[in-house]
Design a protein around this motif. Structure first.
Motif, PDB file in Angstrom:
ATOM      1  N   LEU A  79       0.836  -1.204   0.000  1.00  0.00           N
ATOM      2  CA  LEU A  79       0.000   0.000   0.000  1.00  0.00           C
ATOM      3  C   LEU A  79       0.865   1.245   0.000  1.00  0.00           C
ATOM      4  CD1 LEU A  79      -2.795  -0.885   2.608  1.00  0.00           C
ATOM      5  CD2 LEU A  79      -3.072  -0.668   0.133  1.00  0.00           C
ATOM      6  N   ASN A  80       0.345   2.314  -0.583  1.00  0.00           N
ATOM      7  CA  ASN A  80       1.000   3.615  -0.603  1.00  0.00           C
ATOM      8  C   ASN A  80       0.492   4.435   0.577  1.00  0.00           C
ATOM      9  OD1 ASN A  80       1.161   6.586  -1.423  1.00  0.00           O
ATOM     10  ND2 ASN A  80       2.387   5.595  -3.004  1.00  0.00           N
ATOM     11  N   ALA A  81       1.375   5.250   1.177  1.00  0.00           N
ATOM     12  CA  ALA A  81       0.994   6.047   2.350  1.00  0.00           C
ATOM     13  C   ALA A  81      -0.112   7.056   2.061  1.00  0.00           C
ATOM     14  CB  ALA A  81       2.216   6.770   2.910  1.00  0.00           C
ATOM     15  N   SER A  82      -0.433   7.280   0.785  1.00  0.00           N
ATOM     16  CA  SER A  82      -1.516   8.216   0.442  1.00  0.00           C
ATOM     17  C   SER A  82      -2.876   7.739   0.948  1.00  0.00           C
ATOM     18  CB  SER A  82      -1.583   8.428  -1.072  1.00  0.00           C
ATOM     19  OG  SER A  82      -1.854   7.207  -1.735  1.00  0.00           O
ATOM     20  N   ILE A  83      -2.994   6.455   1.302  1.00  0.00           N
ATOM     21  CA  ILE A  83      -4.276   5.943   1.844  1.00  0.00           C
ATOM     22  C   ILE A  83      -4.635   6.621   3.154  1.00  0.00           C
ATOM     23  CG2 ILE A  83      -4.036   3.653   0.759  1.00  0.00           C
ATOM     24  CD1 ILE A  83      -3.453   2.847   3.891  1.00  0.00           C
ATOM     25  N   LYS A 124       7.308  11.097   0.819  1.00  0.00           N
ATOM     26  CA  LYS A 124       7.104  10.788  -0.592  1.00  0.00           C
ATOM     27  C   LYS A 124       5.727  11.226  -1.077  1.00  0.00           C
ATOM     28  CE  LYS A 124       8.047   6.973  -3.776  1.00  0.00           C
ATOM     29  NZ  LYS A 124       8.342   5.531  -3.877  1.00  0.00           N
ATOM     30  N   VAL A 125       4.733  11.195  -0.191  1.00  0.00           N
ATOM     31  CA  VAL A 125       3.360  11.575  -0.581  1.00  0.00           C
ATOM     32  C   VAL A 125       2.909  12.845   0.147  1.00  0.00           C
ATOM     33  CG1 VAL A 125       2.646   9.258  -1.243  1.00  0.00           C
ATOM     34  CG2 VAL A 125       2.397   9.966   1.133  1.00  0.00           C
ATOM     35  N   SER A 126       3.899  13.628   0.641  1.00  0.00           N
ATOM     36  CA  SER A 126       3.629  14.911   1.327  1.00  0.00           C
ATOM     37  C   SER A 126       2.702  14.766   2.525  1.00  0.00           C
ATOM     38  CB  SER A 126       3.039  15.923   0.331  1.00  0.00           C
ATOM     39  OG  SER A 126       3.903  16.127  -0.755  1.00  0.00           O
TER      40      SER A 126
END
Length: 335
Positions: A79-83, A124-126
């Motif tokens: 999963l990407n931290a943007s979740i 990485k995802v601000s």
């Protein structure tokens, strides 16, 4: 009674181990599917985001399990931290669901990796500067965040957020300083603003003098000719000496400024011959005093341009030492 408590503890540990074994199995399944069918990756993340928006529909136990699973999936890159955007939902934040869920999630994530890996993923995802949004607006302070997550056993996350806040405050201070200087605001107003920011954000004076120096040096377009830049620098810095003097009230601040000057003159080749002139100017303007200059010369300088700058300062340092000896001699005669 003791036997009963031991049995309960053993049973809880057994259930915990069973759950983590199941988590590992689920993670392996998800990874295999996504590696085999790449088109599932985006769809899976979207579904997790939706799932997090409806956390209130789960029991506390179910939320905890989902949080731990999500932490592991974040750790291994499934999963990407943007979740985490879903956790900033107003209703979830208001009822404390987001913060409680984040505790379990980050514990799981950090347990699998470490705080540095977690921080890198957030940057990485601000997301690195948004963690305080897990709390309602009236509780979005470093103090509240630190207390909440430290008590929950996440001291490293608390320290990370505190450091991020400090870095942000310093960047904001430098930006505002440069704007005030470009507007030509009176020094007394600038000094008052900086001292208020120092107190509010707990920024020490040696750090502040570095920020002030950088701001002062960035407000002018420097001449490209070495023979002219020294004269330009002296004229410019003489004007800003009262501002710099306001933040060199400590010996460590003076030493920090000397090191900043040394690094600046080394990094900007046209300033190589201007170092001694700048130090002498600041000495005369009472920005720098005798003791920190002598300490810098003796053993507190850095390697950048060391031989050049020490040679430039040799005569002035000898003069300072002689002046010091004369003062001591006069004081003894007076006694």
């Amino acid at each position: 009674m003791l036997l009963e408590q031991n049995l309960i503890t053993a049973d809880m540990q057994k259930h915990s181990l069973t759950f983590w074994w199941l988590v590992e199995c689920w993670v392996r399944v998800f990874n295999k599917l996504i590696r085999r069918y790449k088109y599932l990756e985006k769809g899976f993340e979207d579904e997790v985001k939706k799932l997090l928006l409806f956390l209130k529909g789960f029991s506390e136990s179910e939320r905890n399990k989902l949080a731990m699973l999500t932490g592991v999936l974040l750790a291994n890159g499934t999963l990407n931290a943007s979740i985490l955007n879903s956790l900033y939902n107003e209703n979830l934040v208001k009822e404390g669901v987001s913060a409680a869920f984040a505790v379990k999630l980050f514990k799981s994530w950090i347990n699998e990796k470490d705080i540095n890996a977690v921080a890198a993923s957030l940057r990485k995802v601000s997301m690195d500067n948004r963690l305080m949004e897990l709390f309602p607006a009236n509780k979005q302070s470093v103090e509240h965040f630190t207390k909440y997550f430290t008590e929950a056993g996440l001291k490293e996350l608390s320290e990370y957020v505190r450091n991020q806040q400090t870095i942000g405050a310093r960047k904001e201070l430098q930006k505002e300083l440069q704007e005030q200087m470009s507007r030509g605001d009176p020094f007394k107003d600038i000094i008052l603003y900086v001292k208020e920011e120092m107190k509010k954000n707990n920024i020490p004076e040696p750090v502040v003098i570095g920020i002030v120096w950088s701001s002062v040096m960035s407000t002018v377009e420097w001449n490209k000719k070495e023979e002219l830049v020294a004269e330009q620098a002296i004229k410019h810095l003489k004007q800003y000496s009262p501002l710099l003097a306001a933040f060199t009230t400590q010996g460590q601040s003076e030493l920090t400024l000397l090191l900043k000057i040394q690094e600046y003159c080394y990094d900007n080749i046209h300033f190589m011959k201007a170092f001694q002139k700048i130090v002498v100017l600041f000495y005369k303007a009472e920005v720098l005093s005798e003791e920190p200059i002598l300490k810098w010369y003796k053993d507190a300088h850095v390697a950048k341009g060391k031989s050049v700058f020490l040679e430039q300062m040799k005569k002035f340092v000898e003069w300072l030492k002689n002046a010091e000896e004369e003062s001591e001699s006069e004081a003894e005669e007076g006694d």
